[in-house]
Enzyme design. Structure first.
Site: not given
Lengths: 485, 489
Positions: A76, A151, A175
């Site tokens: 990420k 997310s 997330s």
């Protein structure tokens, strides 16, 4: 050979160790997949040259004693990576290249893995659909026009589409678990403090926690083992002995007590979520676990509490993005204040601005007691609910999300309905507990749905074991057609 | 010591006003590294050379508390006779400024590390106790430099993140003199403890000064103004003087005082408004989620307490008891740890009382003259003690001693050696003295007759002549005795 990339991390590790495939071949296979998957928009940055170099280096001097020997990994874009652009999905960090490596990614590299690229995410991890990213929304490989969750949406999309053998995300209110649920993958949010936050772009410091996203529970235990550990650079890091989660993984859960909280049956929840939950209970019962009805009475306050605490911390954490030292700086403005205003107006997207405003408001003099302080008190009550329950049960089973993946644009104009997506995941962050989202079935549209196992603090091994047993008996398998290539 | 009366009041036409002052002193913690990072704190480095990723607030950077700074705060708290809080919390004070990289300062708000304490001041009108409200730890900000370029501001982050102790007094101070005594006392205590070097030129000690006035006898405080960031005692005194008179004038004119933050303009010698209460920042304090509450074990506090050096108040008492000094002398000699150490070395080797007199007289005057302090005095404690002993034993007179002292300053030599080589020893042989005196008396027969006829004032004349003839070396006491004897005969 050609389908090495649709195997699990543990299978790939076997192939590397037995020299059925070289790290270079493996890396090349992923690079090919990534190049064919631009439509998914999962990557912000790729580091192919560097990855190929690292793969060659591994093949020349293979060290097979490591947890992640010769494995390329995309992560990420919230983890700072040395000399590799790190954007947090934001325009304000569009040009930011850290001179340092986050502790969690460093742990992965120290265990034999190397970087394949940086994955798209909601801006500063604020979002549940990956639509708030400055770099555009990510597509869920499950179906065109579908959000991958957020997310960590780039992470879930890349994982489900075989663009990385495993990945890591961060979870502040769901997330990791919600995108895992939306893509039929496994996601774990560890106990707060198990993985270091050092070098991760901060959203809400008291809630943020990095965790693994994988195709199987066994993969999840390997990744957790590799990424976790005490870090004296993070004052909230827990100082404890490292555990061998993968070695200790076992599927015997006979006699374990599983709590079923009545408050997680919410109004208007699709029938299929309820059915999925029933299915999960049945599987665990058949495996010899004991189901116990429990109550977590303050659950309904979790979401409002979260949307006070998280924005409050974020409003302060994001103050450093002021255009003075790094990142975007507006060229407009006649003095310091105007430079700030223009930099931050241009640099931040709407959702981030919304949360900065909420956070600033709830901390303001005259409102602090009514909002922030009260939220902290409620947070303690939510935590106490869990503490009380865990005197009676070993783990808690709930749905991961109140719905399956939704269409891009479906909720963008309705922030509250977007926030409601985190209703089952948020209480866990407020309580600092570990929770595992497992793929458990499909809804009538054929979209994946997940179940969540919540454990006691630092009881990751137990929920991994339960998940491992569940996975073997659930019979779920992601069948994704590669429509994008 | 005779006690004077406190008399710092401002007389207006409508009454007599007293000035109420409270100080927030910012003292830089003596520590090699910053409060939450490993960067050096050394003064005078090139701009931005002592800045870590944490100090400059890069993404994902986290603060980790420097334990030495915590210990220094505890030591200081103990030195202020204060309550040490076993539980304290670091909060974020949020505001935007170019030299504040995080966009917030980590400070302590509701739960400081040190609670109430007290400081004793020796004033001409007696001793006065000043209450301490609290002491907390916080980060310093960087420095904005506005005058290096016409269109840009430069920022130096070397100070960013350095540990400060904010020491908040109760509003117990009543005059610029008391402020002077209070700052000096705080400085002395911290220098004894080694927790702050107290160097005001380098900014290690600064203060925000809260000033209000009220009519003598009033129970309630007046509206206060805060004068920000004053960095010398002299400026503090000037600012208070100006501000108190400004407030009295307003009240005399029937006007109200606005609660506000003011700046002291050192060039114009006046304070002026910086921002009003309405414009005050909303700092949005909240506990820093990156840091756990600071929990101190009682054992740590007890151990630190045991290892504290003797503090000035105790040392003063001991000097009075042990060395027979008066309160004033003891006060002066404990004002700096180095001075007290020097004195003790001298006192152990010589006459205690005479040593104090000579230190506070000639030695201090010389140091002051040359802009030196006691630790780089050209005269070592051992040599100074020998000088004192030579005076005490009568080997040299006070007058000669001053000459020896001068030579010691220039050469750094041992006084015995100087006395020896220059033949400065006092003439104390009665036979030799008698010879000199007889010579004088025979030369001045007329004066001897006048003396004997009752003009006793001439005695001084004879002494002077003896001194002149002996080159100042005649033992004065012996000279007196012999002179009297011979003049009688």
């Amino acid at each position: 050979m050609s389908n090495i990339t649709n195997q699990s991390l543990s299978e790939i590790l076997e192939s590397i160790k037995s020299k059925k495939i070289s790290s270079l071949e493996l890396t090349q296979a992923y690079i090919k997949n990534i190049e064919n998957a631009k439509k998914l928009n999962a990557f912000v940055t790729t580091t192919f040259d560097q990855a190929l170099e690292n793969a060659k280096k591994f093949d020349n001097e293979p060290n097979n004693e490591q947890l992640l020997s010769g494995i390329p990994l995309a992560v990420k874009d919230l983890f700072c990576t040395e000399n590799v652009k790190t954007t947090a999905g934001s325009n304000i960090l569009n040009n930011f290249i850290p001179s340092y490596e986050s502790t969690v990614t460093k742990n992965l590299w120290n265990n034999g893995a190397f970087l394949l690229g940086k994955l798209n995410c909601d801006e500063f991890a604020m979002g549940s659909s990956n639509e708030t990213s400055f770099f555009g929304n990510v597509i869920n490989p499950i179906g065109d026009r579908l959000v991958p969750g957020g997310s960590s949406g780039g992470s879930s999309s890349a994982l489900a589409a075989d663009l990385t053998p495993a990945t890591i995300g961060t979870d502040t209110g769901g997330s990791i678990r919600q995108p895992a649920s939306f893509t039929g993958t496994v996601g774990l949010k560890p106990t707060y403090g198990l993985c270091s936050r050092w070098g991760i772009v901060a959203f809400a410091s008291s809630l943020d926690q990095a965790g693994p996203m994988t195709k199987t529970v066994n993969d999840c235990s390997i990744m957790l083992e590799a990424m976790s550990g005490f870090d004296d650079k993070d004052s909230t890091s827990i100082n404890k002995k490292k555990e061998s989660y993968s070695k200790n993984l076992k599927d015997n859960i006979k006699g374990l007590k599983i709590g079923i909280p009545k408050e997680y049956r919410v109004d208007n929840m699709p029938k299929e979520i309820d059915e999925l939950w029933e299915k999960g209970k049945r599987i665990l019962k058949d495996l010899g676990a004991q189901l116990i009805d429990i109550s977590l009475p303050h659950t309904k306050y979790a979401l409002p509490t979260y949307y006070i605490v998280a924005p409050a911390e974020a409003s302060s954490n994001l103050a450093r993005y002021d255009g003075v030292r790094y990142g975007h700086r507006s060229q407009k403005g006649k003095d310091l204040i105007e430079m700030y205003e223009n930099t931050r107006s241009e640099g931040f997207g709407d959702e981030v601005k919304r949360r900065i405003l909420i956070g600033t408001y709830v901390l303001s003099s005259g409102y602090y007691d009514a909002y922030y302080l009260k939220a902290q008190k409620v947070r303690q009550l939510i935590k106490k609910d869990f503490d009380d329950s865990f005197t009676k049960v070993d783990a808690i089973l709930t749905p991961s999300t109140p719905s399956s993946a939704f269409k891009i644009g479906e909720k963008t104009n309705d922030p509250v309905s977007m926030y409601l997506n985190d209703i089952f995941t948020v209480p866990v962050n407020l309580a600092g507990l570990p929770a595992l989202s497992l793929p458990a079935g499909l809804d009538k549209q054929g979209y994946p749905l997940g179940l969540q196992l919540v454990g006691k603090a630092l009881d990751e091994q137990k929920i991994l074991n339960i998940g491992y047993a569940f996975e073997k008996n659930c019979g779920y398998k992601n069948e994704i057609k590669k429509w994008w290539s | 010591m005779s006690k004077e009366k406190f008399d710092y009041f401002i007389n207006g036409e409508k009454g007599k006003y007293e000035v109420v002052i409270g100080l927030e002193v910012h003292a830089q913690v003596l520590s090699n590294s910053k409060l939450f990072s490993g960067s050096s704190t050394k003064f005078g480095a090139d701009p931005n050379k002592q800045v870590s990723l944490i100090d400059s607030a890069f993404p994902g950077m986290l603060p980790v508390i420097n334990e030495e700074c915590v210990k220094q705060a505890i030591r200081t708290g103990l030195g202020l006779n204060a309550k040490i809080n076993n539980y304290s919390v670091f909060d974020r004070k949020n505001y935007f400024y170019a030299d504040l990289p995080q966009g917030y300062q980590i400070s302590q708000y509701k739960n400081p590390i040190v609670g109430e304490g007290k400081v004793l001041l020796d004033m001409p009108y007696g001793s006065k106790e000043i209450g301490i409200e609290r002491l907390h730890l916080e980060q310093d900000a960087g420095k904005s430099i506005h005058d290096m370029d016409p269109s840009s501001t430069y920022v130096d982050l070397n100070r960013s993140g350095i540990a400060l102790m904010e020491i908040v007094s109760k509003p117990h101070l009543r005059s610029p003199d008391e402020v002077n005594a209070y700052i000096k006392k705080l400085r002395t205590i911290m220098r004894y403890l080694g927790t702050c070097d107290g160097n005001m030129q380098e900014g290690s000690l600064r203060a925000d000064v809260n000033v209000s006035v009220r009519k003598v006898g009033d129970k309630n405080f007046g509206t206060r103004c805060e004068i920000k960031n004053v960095n010398s005692i002299k400026f503090m005194q000037m600012a208070i003087e100006y501000e108190a008179n400004r407030q009295v004038e307003l009240l005399e004119d029937g006007k109200k005082i606005d609660q506000e933050t003011r700046l002291f303009d050192t060039k114009k010698n006046e304070t002026r408004s910086m921002r009003s209460k309405e414009d005050a920042h909303d700092y949005r304090y909240f506990p820093d989620p990156d840091l756990l509450p600071l929990k101190l074990e009682q054992k740590l506090i007890d151990d630190l307490k045991k290892s504290l050096p003797e503090l000035p108040d105790n040392k003063k008492e001991r000097f009075i008891q042990e060395y027979g000094l008066n309160s004033y002398e003891a006060n002066v000699l404990v004002s700096e740890k180095e001075i007290s150490d020097y004195y003790e070395k001298v006192a152990k080797l010589s006459d205690k009382k005479l040593a104090a007199t000579w230190m506070m007289g000639d030695l201090f005057a010389m140091l002051n003259d040359k802009g030196l302090n006691i630790s780089n005095s050209p005269i070592s404690a051992k040599n100074f003690a020998e000088l004192v002993q030579s005076i005490k034993s009568g080997e040299i007179s006070g007058r000669i001693a001053k000459e020896v002292f001068e030579i010691m300053v220039e050469s750094g030599d041992n006084p015995k050696k100087i006395i020896e080589s220059k033949g400065m020893k006092q003439q104390s042989d009665p036979k030799e003295l008698e010879k000199i005196i007889n010579e004088i008396l025979s030369k001045n027969k007329d004066k001897v007759d006048q003396y004997k006829a009752g003009k006793e004032k001439l005695f001084g004349f004879f002494v002077g002549q003896v001194m002149k003839l002996s080159g100042g070396k005649a033992n004065p006491q012996l000279t007196n005795e012999i002179l009297k004897k011979l003049l009688k005969g």
